[in-house]
Design a protein around this motif. Structure first.
Motif, PDB file in Angstrom:
ATOM      1  N   ARG A  17       0.831  -1.219   0.000  1.00  0.00           N
ATOM      2  CA  ARG A  17       0.000   0.000   0.000  1.00  0.00           C
ATOM      3  C   ARG A  17       0.859   1.261   0.000  1.00  0.00           C
ATOM      4  NH1 ARG A  17      -5.386  -0.560   0.813  1.00  0.00           N
ATOM      5  NH2 ARG A  17      -6.098  -2.591   1.531  1.00  0.00           N
ATOM      6  N   ASN A  18       1.964   1.237   0.746  1.00  0.00           N
ATOM      7  CA  ASN A  18       2.861   2.387   0.814  1.00  0.00           C
ATOM      8  C   ASN A  18       3.412   2.732  -0.567  1.00  0.00           C
ATOM      9  OD1 ASN A  18       4.347   4.352   2.475  1.00  0.00           O
ATOM     10  ND2 ASN A  18       6.123   3.186   1.828  1.00  0.00           N
ATOM     11  N   PHE A  19       3.805   1.708  -1.320  1.00  0.00           N
ATOM     12  CA  PHE A  19       4.310   1.954  -2.676  1.00  0.00           C
ATOM     13  C   PHE A  19       3.250   2.671  -3.512  1.00  0.00           C
ATOM     14  CE2 PHE A  19       4.492   0.870  -7.139  1.00  0.00           C
ATOM     15  CZ  PHE A  19       5.778   1.263  -7.474  1.00  0.00           C
ATOM     16  N   TYR A  20       2.052   2.113  -3.558  1.00  0.00           N
ATOM     17  CA  TYR A  20       1.013   2.680  -4.421  1.00  0.00           C
ATOM     18  C   TYR A  20       0.532   4.039  -3.932  1.00  0.00           C
ATOM     19  CZ  TYR A  20       1.178  -1.462  -7.203  1.00  0.00           C
ATOM     20  OH  TYR A  20       1.621  -2.444  -8.044  1.00  0.00           O
ATOM     21  N   LYS A  21       0.585   4.272  -2.632  1.00  0.00           N
ATOM     22  CA  LYS A  21       0.240   5.600  -2.100  1.00  0.00           C
ATOM     23  C   LYS A  21       1.219   6.631  -2.630  1.00  0.00           C
ATOM     24  CE  LYS A  21       1.616   7.157   1.899  1.00  0.00           C
ATOM     25  NZ  LYS A  21       1.912   7.334   3.303  1.00  0.00           N
ATOM     26  N   GLY A  25      -0.991   5.657  -7.140  1.00  0.00           N
ATOM     27  CA  GLY A  25      -1.795   4.604  -7.746  1.00  0.00           C
ATOM     28  C   GLY A  25      -1.208   4.039  -9.030  1.00  0.00           C
ATOM     29  N   ASN A  26      -0.068   4.572  -9.464  1.00  0.00           N
ATOM     30  CA  ASN A  26       0.585   4.096 -10.687  1.00  0.00           C
ATOM     31  C   ASN A  26       1.476   2.894 -10.390  1.00  0.00           C
ATOM     32  OD1 ASN A  26      -0.471   6.223 -12.356  1.00  0.00           O
ATOM     33  ND2 ASN A  26       0.945   7.578 -11.283  1.00  0.00           N
ATOM     34  N   ASP A  27       1.950   2.230 -11.449  1.00  0.00           N
ATOM     35  CA  ASP A  27       2.809   1.068 -11.249  1.00  0.00           C
ATOM     36  C   ASP A  27       4.286   1.442 -11.128  1.00  0.00           C
ATOM     37  OD1 ASP A  27       3.127   1.774 -13.903  1.00  0.00           O
ATOM     38  OD2 ASP A  27       3.190  -0.280 -14.636  1.00  0.00           O
ATOM     39  N   LYS A  28       4.599   2.718 -11.300  1.00  0.00           N
ATOM     40  CA  LYS A  28       5.956   3.226 -11.099  1.00  0.00           C
ATOM     41  C   LYS A  28       5.871   4.586 -10.430  1.00  0.00           C
ATOM     42  CE  LYS A  28       8.427   0.859 -14.756  1.00  0.00           C
ATOM     43  NZ  LYS A  28       9.485   0.992 -15.748  1.00  0.00           N
ATOM     44  N   MET A  29       6.922   4.939  -9.726  1.00  0.00           N
ATOM     45  CA  MET A  29       6.970   6.270  -9.122  1.00  0.00           C
ATOM     46  C   MET A  29       8.181   7.021  -9.659  1.00  0.00           C
ATOM     47  SD  MET A  29       8.253   5.580  -5.201  1.00  0.00           S
ATOM     48  CE  MET A  29       7.030   4.343  -4.878  1.00  0.00           C
ATOM     49  N   ASN A  30       8.060   8.330  -9.665  1.00  0.00           N
ATOM     50  CA  ASN A  30       9.189   9.124 -10.146  1.00  0.00           C
ATOM     51  C   ASN A  30      10.197   9.345  -9.013  1.00  0.00           C
ATOM     52  OD1 ASN A  30       8.450  11.458  -8.597  1.00  0.00           O
ATOM     53  ND2 ASN A  30       6.999  12.039 -10.176  1.00  0.00           N
ATOM     54  N   LYS A  31      11.272   9.986  -9.367  1.00  0.00           N
ATOM     55  CA  LYS A  31      12.379  10.211  -8.440  1.00  0.00           C
ATOM     56  C   LYS A  31      11.935  10.980  -7.190  1.00  0.00           C
ATOM     57  CE  LYS A  31      16.865  12.368  -9.039  1.00  0.00           C
ATOM     58  NZ  LYS A  31      17.828  12.848 -10.020  1.00  0.00           N
ATOM     59  N   GLU A  32      11.109  11.967  -7.370  1.00  0.00           N
ATOM     60  CA  GLU A  32      10.665  12.765  -6.226  1.00  0.00           C
ATOM     61  C   GLU A  32       9.740  11.973  -5.303  1.00  0.00           C
ATOM     62  OE1 GLU A  32      12.038  15.600  -5.231  1.00  0.00           O
ATOM     63  OE2 GLU A  32      13.309  15.231  -6.970  1.00  0.00           O
ATOM     64  N   LYS A  69      12.361   5.952 -13.371  1.00  0.00           N
ATOM     65  CA  LYS A  69      11.142   5.624 -12.640  1.00  0.00           C
ATOM     66  C   LYS A  69      11.431   4.388 -11.805  1.00  0.00           C
ATOM     67  CE  LYS A  69       7.934   8.322 -14.704  1.00  0.00           C
ATOM     68  NZ  LYS A  69       6.798   8.978 -14.135  1.00  0.00           N
ATOM     69  N   ILE A  70      10.822   4.309 -10.646  1.00  0.00           N
ATOM     70  CA  ILE A  70      11.036   3.196  -9.734  1.00  0.00           C
ATOM     71  C   ILE A  70       9.816   2.280  -9.792  1.00  0.00           C
ATOM     72  CG2 ILE A  70      11.525   2.541  -7.344  1.00  0.00           C
ATOM     73  CD1 ILE A  70      13.724   4.301  -8.708  1.00  0.00           C
ATOM     74  N   SER A  71      10.034   1.041 -10.202  1.00  0.00           N
ATOM     75  CA  SER A  71       8.949   0.063 -10.271  1.00  0.00           C
ATOM     76  C   SER A  71       8.740  -0.567  -8.902  1.00  0.00           C
ATOM     77  CB  SER A  71       9.287  -1.031 -11.286  1.00  0.00           C
ATOM     78  OG  SER A  71      10.356  -1.827 -10.792  1.00  0.00           O
ATOM     79  N   PHE A  72       7.664  -1.340  -8.764  1.00  0.00           N
ATOM     80  CA  PHE A  72       7.422  -2.035  -7.514  1.00  0.00           C
ATOM     81  C   PHE A  72       8.558  -3.013  -7.226  1.00  0.00           C
ATOM     82  CE2 PHE A  72       5.896  -5.463  -4.868  1.00  0.00           C
ATOM     83  CZ  PHE A  72       5.406  -4.747  -3.781  1.00  0.00           C
ATOM     84  N   ASP A  73       9.054  -3.708  -8.238  1.00  0.00           N
ATOM     85  CA  ASP A  73      10.158  -4.655  -8.039  1.00  0.00           C
ATOM     86  C   ASP A  73      11.404  -3.942  -7.504  1.00  0.00           C
ATOM     87  OD1 ASP A  73       8.607  -6.773  -8.869  1.00  0.00           O
ATOM     88  OD2 ASP A  73       9.458  -6.844 -10.888  1.00  0.00           O
ATOM     89  N   GLU A  74      11.673  -2.759  -8.029  1.00  0.00           N
ATOM     90  CA  GLU A  74      12.836  -1.996  -7.562  1.00  0.00           C
ATOM     91  C   GLU A  74      12.617  -1.505  -6.131  1.00  0.00           C
ATOM     92  OE1 GLU A  74      14.394  -0.418 -11.889  1.00  0.00           O
ATOM     93  OE2 GLU A  74      12.699   0.588 -10.936  1.00  0.00           O
ATOM     94  N   TYR A  75      11.400  -1.086  -5.813  1.00  0.00           N
ATOM     95  CA  TYR A  75      11.041  -0.697  -4.447  1.00  0.00           C
ATOM     96  C   TYR A  75      11.218  -1.889  -3.511  1.00  0.00           C
ATOM     97  CZ  TYR A  75       7.550   0.102  -0.680  1.00  0.00           C
ATOM     98  OH  TYR A  75       6.885   0.202   0.514  1.00  0.00           O
ATOM     99  N   TRP A  76      10.758  -3.068  -3.951  1.00  0.00           N
ATOM    100  CA  TRP A  76      10.858  -4.271  -3.127  1.00  0.00           C
ATOM    101  C   TRP A  76      12.326  -4.635  -2.889  1.00  0.00           C
ATOM    102  CZ3 TRP A  76       7.299  -5.874  -0.084  1.00  0.00           C
ATOM    103  CH2 TRP A  76       7.397  -7.125   0.513  1.00  0.00           C
ATOM    104  N   THR A  77      13.183  -4.390  -3.890  1.00  0.00           N
ATOM    105  CA  THR A  77      14.616  -4.609  -3.733  1.00  0.00           C
ATOM    106  C   THR A  77      15.160  -3.718  -2.619  1.00  0.00           C
ATOM    107  OG1 THR A  77      14.897  -5.286  -6.022  1.00  0.00           O
ATOM    108  CG2 THR A  77      16.865  -4.470  -4.897  1.00  0.00           C
TER     109      THR A  77
END
Length: 96
Positions: A17-21, A25-32, A69-77
């Protein structure tokens, strides 16, 4: 999740949930958006988060496809890396 979920299941759901927040709601987040997670949500675990160069280095280290862009997989890493560092710290404390 169900009200009878375990603490571990709750923790995993919170991470997802933290990632998507932060990704809006996107599948990637930007640098900021990623920088916001680091400085707001991980400031007790990660040191030197006020140092822009350190944060940029962390972003580059998890952004494997270099698309800025940071994907969920990269966040999980990132989460896995932090968990590994905590595990090593706890193991050292147990040996003392």
């Amino acid at each position: 999740m169900a009200s009878d979920s375990s603490k571990l299941e709750d923790a995993i759901e919170l991470l997802v949930r933290n990632f998507y927040k932060h990704a809006g709601g996107n599948d990637k987040m930007n640098k900021e958006e990623f920088r916001k997670i680091i400085t707001q949500d991980l400031h007790h675990i990660l040191t030197y988060t006020e140092n822009k160069e350190a944060v940029d280095k962390l972003i580059k280290s998890v952004d494997k496809d270099k698309d800025k862009k940071i994907s969920f997989d990269e966040y999980w890493t990132l989460i896995g890396t932090i968990a590994k560092m905590l595990s090593q710290h706890m193991a050292m404390q147990c040996q003392k």
